[in-house]
Design a protein around this motif. Structure first.
Motif, mmCIF file in Angstrom:
data_model
loop_
_atom_site.group_PDB
_atom_site.id
_atom_site.type_symbol
_atom_site.label_atom_id
_atom_site.label_comp_id
_atom_site.label_asym_id
_atom_site.label_seq_id
_atom_site.Cartn_x
_atom_site.Cartn_y
_atom_site.Cartn_z
ATOM 1 N N GLN A 99 0.818 -1.218 0.000
ATOM 2 C CA GLN A 99 0.000 0.000 0.000
ATOM 3 C C GLN A 99 0.853 1.270 0.000
ATOM 4 O O GLN A 99 0.329 2.366 -0.187
ATOM 5 C CB GLN A 99 -0.940 -0.007 1.210
ATOM 6 C CG GLN A 99 -1.912 -1.174 1.205
ATOM 7 C CD GLN A 99 -2.767 -1.219 2.444
ATOM 8 O OE1 GLN A 99 -3.865 -0.669 2.504
ATOM 9 N NE2 GLN A 99 -2.266 -1.879 3.479
ATOM 10 N N ARG A 135 -7.836 -2.720 -6.249
ATOM 11 C CA ARG A 135 -8.351 -2.776 -4.876
ATOM 12 C C ARG A 135 -7.707 -3.923 -4.111
ATOM 13 O O ARG A 135 -7.506 -5.011 -4.658
ATOM 14 C CB ARG A 135 -9.867 -2.956 -4.901
ATOM 15 C CG ARG A 135 -10.643 -1.736 -5.386
ATOM 16 C CD ARG A 135 -12.033 -2.122 -5.827
ATOM 17 N NE ARG A 135 -12.012 -2.885 -7.082
ATOM 18 C CZ ARG A 135 -12.991 -3.681 -7.488
ATOM 19 N NH1 ARG A 135 -14.062 -3.845 -6.723
ATOM 20 N NH2 ARG A 135 -12.898 -4.303 -8.647
ATOM 21 N N ARG A 136 -7.422 -3.656 -2.851
ATOM 22 C CA ARG A 136 -6.806 -4.656 -1.970
ATOM 23 C C ARG A 136 -7.798 -5.044 -0.883
ATOM 24 O O ARG A 136 -8.250 -4.187 -0.119
ATOM 25 C CB ARG A 136 -5.532 -4.101 -1.345
ATOM 26 C CG ARG A 136 -4.847 -5.028 -0.353
ATOM 27 C CD ARG A 136 -3.660 -4.342 0.304
ATOM 28 N NE ARG A 136 -3.017 -5.230 1.273
ATOM 29 C CZ ARG A 136 -3.386 -5.361 2.529
ATOM 30 N NH1 ARG A 136 -4.417 -4.634 2.994
ATOM 31 N NH2 ARG A 136 -2.748 -6.181 3.350
ATOM 32 N N GLU A 137 -8.141 -6.346 -0.796
ATOM 33 C CA GLU A 137 -9.120 -6.829 0.173
ATOM 34 C C GLU A 137 -8.527 -7.956 0.999
ATOM 35 O O GLU A 137 -8.280 -9.050 0.468
ATOM 36 C CB GLU A 137 -10.384 -7.324 -0.540
ATOM 37 C CG GLU A 137 -11.129 -6.247 -1.323
ATOM 38 C CD GLU A 137 -12.408 -6.761 -1.955
ATOM 39 O OE1 GLU A 137 -12.672 -7.989 -1.840
ATOM 40 O OE2 GLU A 137 -13.143 -5.954 -2.556
ATOM 41 N N PRO A 152 -9.146 -2.773 -11.775
ATOM 42 C CA PRO A 152 -10.208 -1.780 -11.962
ATOM 43 C C PRO A 152 -11.278 -2.291 -12.917
ATOM 44 O O PRO A 152 -11.030 -3.176 -13.742
ATOM 45 C CB PRO A 152 -9.465 -0.572 -12.535
ATOM 46 C CG PRO A 152 -8.207 -1.114 -13.106
ATOM 47 C CD PRO A 152 -7.845 -2.308 -12.281
ATOM 48 N N SER A 176 -0.171 -8.152 -6.285
ATOM 49 C CA SER A 176 -0.649 -6.779 -6.493
ATOM 50 C C SER A 176 -0.269 -6.271 -7.877
ATOM 51 O O SER A 176 -1.053 -5.580 -8.537
ATOM 52 C CB SER A 176 -0.086 -5.853 -5.411
ATOM 53 O OG SER A 176 1.313 -5.723 -5.509
#
Length: 421
Positions: A99, A135-137, A152, A176
């Protein structure tokens, strides 16, 4: 006129994206030294430098000017990144928190002396691991522990499960970056993370089956199957998953083994024993590093056949990324055995890409090659093999091969290689 250092794209880029480094405002033919440095999340310093001469107009373009010495020589536009070396020996550059970016300092110094004393110009460039819109979940579903990266867009994307090796923990940087190329990627931990086992004592394939089910039930993952990518121990786990579990299409193995390694693998009422090794056969290099290549049992010997992963039901296709200077084990032999066994059972011949002068640890592009480093579990310095320049080029090509393979077999698209340099 002040010396200006610029990086294209300006300000920031993704870690797997090539950049163009330029300097202007120099005297014609001026001899300069360029330095790059960054600190990882623990504060460890990594540095590289190279010597150059400006052109007749007082400009320097690393895409055109060869390095005359330093951390590397010759035309290496990204050399200041892949040649970064740790100030403290035997540290490996990894990204622990995707991040946040790595901030790379780039400086131009006057002259070619071993320690130039006059700074002419500098800039900072951020190298990111989360692309625009990715997006990171965090995933804590049942027993499954990992992180899902979603590209995206509103449409479901082809899914990939990403496994690393015997160091354990949760490695997110490959997943990622892959997500930025149009895939939904689950970075999956299987030990040494949160409430997962601290040690790799044995493994149950049901855990990985639960991860496959999680992906196929996720509304933003396009079914009816997922791909797999595994490095080292993660490679033989992916081969087992493709052989026993449903819902697998397209598997990439990076220096994996054709046999189950390190610990027994359980699935329902079946146990695949580990291949076994002879630690007493390990050698020590002149630099005092452990070399494990000759310690592993031969999977071709009758006494070890039960450890070989049964490929009768293996769901292909497969891509084997193989280093020819792998000092962790005999990756070339393992890929060839797997290819022969797959074809003997009527499966398509796997795609195998061989990389000379390349060691065990193949990362995404522009990571400094890990020729030797301290193993996360063993706590000892291990020799992985490879020559830095060749290894770096292999990482760039392997990354393109991986994307092309998954786009073709998961997405039905032809991958077109692009580059800004």
């Amino acid at each position: 006129m002040a010396v200006t250092v610029t990086v294209d794209p300006k300000g920031c880029s993704l870690w797997d994206e090539p950049v163009r480094i330029l300097a202007s405002g120099l005297a014609p033919g001026q001899r300069v030294t360029l330095r790059a440095s960054l600190r990882d999340e623990k504060g460890a310093l990594f540095r590289a430098h190279a010597r150059y001469c400006a052109d007749a107009h007082g400009r320097l373009d690393l895409a055109r000017a060869p390095a005359l010495g330093g951390s590397f020589t010759g035309l290496e536009p990204m050399g200041l990144f892949w040649a970064l070396e740790p100030e403290q020996p035997l540290l490996r550059l990894v990204k622990r928190d995707v991040q946040t970016p790595f901030a790379v300092q780039l400086e131009v110094w006057d002259g070619h002396d071993p320690e130039p004393e006059r700074l002419l110009g500098r800039t900072e460039h951020e190298r990111h691991f989360l692309g625009p819109g990715v997006r990171r979940e965090p995933v804590r579903a049942g027993r499954v522990r990992g992180t899902l990266f979603l590209p995206p867009g509103a449409d479901p994307s082809p899914g990939i499960i990403d496994l690393f090796g015997s160091g354990g923990g949760l490695c997110e940087y490959r997943a990622s970056l892959l997500a930025g190329h149009g895939f939904a990627v689950l970075a999956l931990a299987y030990f040494r993370f949160e409430d997962l086992p601290k040690y790799l004592n044995d493994l149950h394939l049901e855990y990985f089956e639960e991860a496959v089910d999680f992906m196929l039930q996720h509304p933003e993952v396009k079914g009816p199957s997922v791909g797999l990518i595994g490095f080292s121990k993660g490679g033989d786990l992916c081969l087992s998953m493709a052989s026993f579990l449903k819902g697998i299409t397209a598997t990439v193995l990076i220096n994996g083994c054709v046999a189950n390694t390190i610990v027994p693998l359980h699935y329902k009422d079946m146990i695949i024993p580990d291949l076994g090794s002879h630690p007493e056969k390990q050698t020590i290099t002149e630099s005092g590093l452990l070399d494990f290549m000759d310690t592993w049992n031969n999977p071709l010997e009758e006494s070890n056949r039960q450890s070989v992963i049964p490929l009768e039901k293996a769901q292909g296709p497969f891509l084997f990324i193989v280093s020819l200077d792998d000092h962790s084990w005999k990756s070339e032999l393992y890929a060839q055995i797997a290819s022969e066994r797959l074809q003997a059972h009527g499966k398509d011949k796997p795609q195998i890409v061989f990389y000379p002068e390349t060691g065990h640890c193949i990362d995404p592009p522009y990571f400094p090659p890990s020729i030797a480093s301290v193993h996360a579990v063993l706590g000892q310095a291990v020799f992985y093999g490879g020559e830095p320049r060749a290894h770096s080029r292999a990482q760039v090509d392997a990354w393109q091969q991986i994307q092309s393979f998954f786009h073709k077999h998961l997405n039905g698209k032809t991958f077109i290689k692009t580059s800004k340099i």
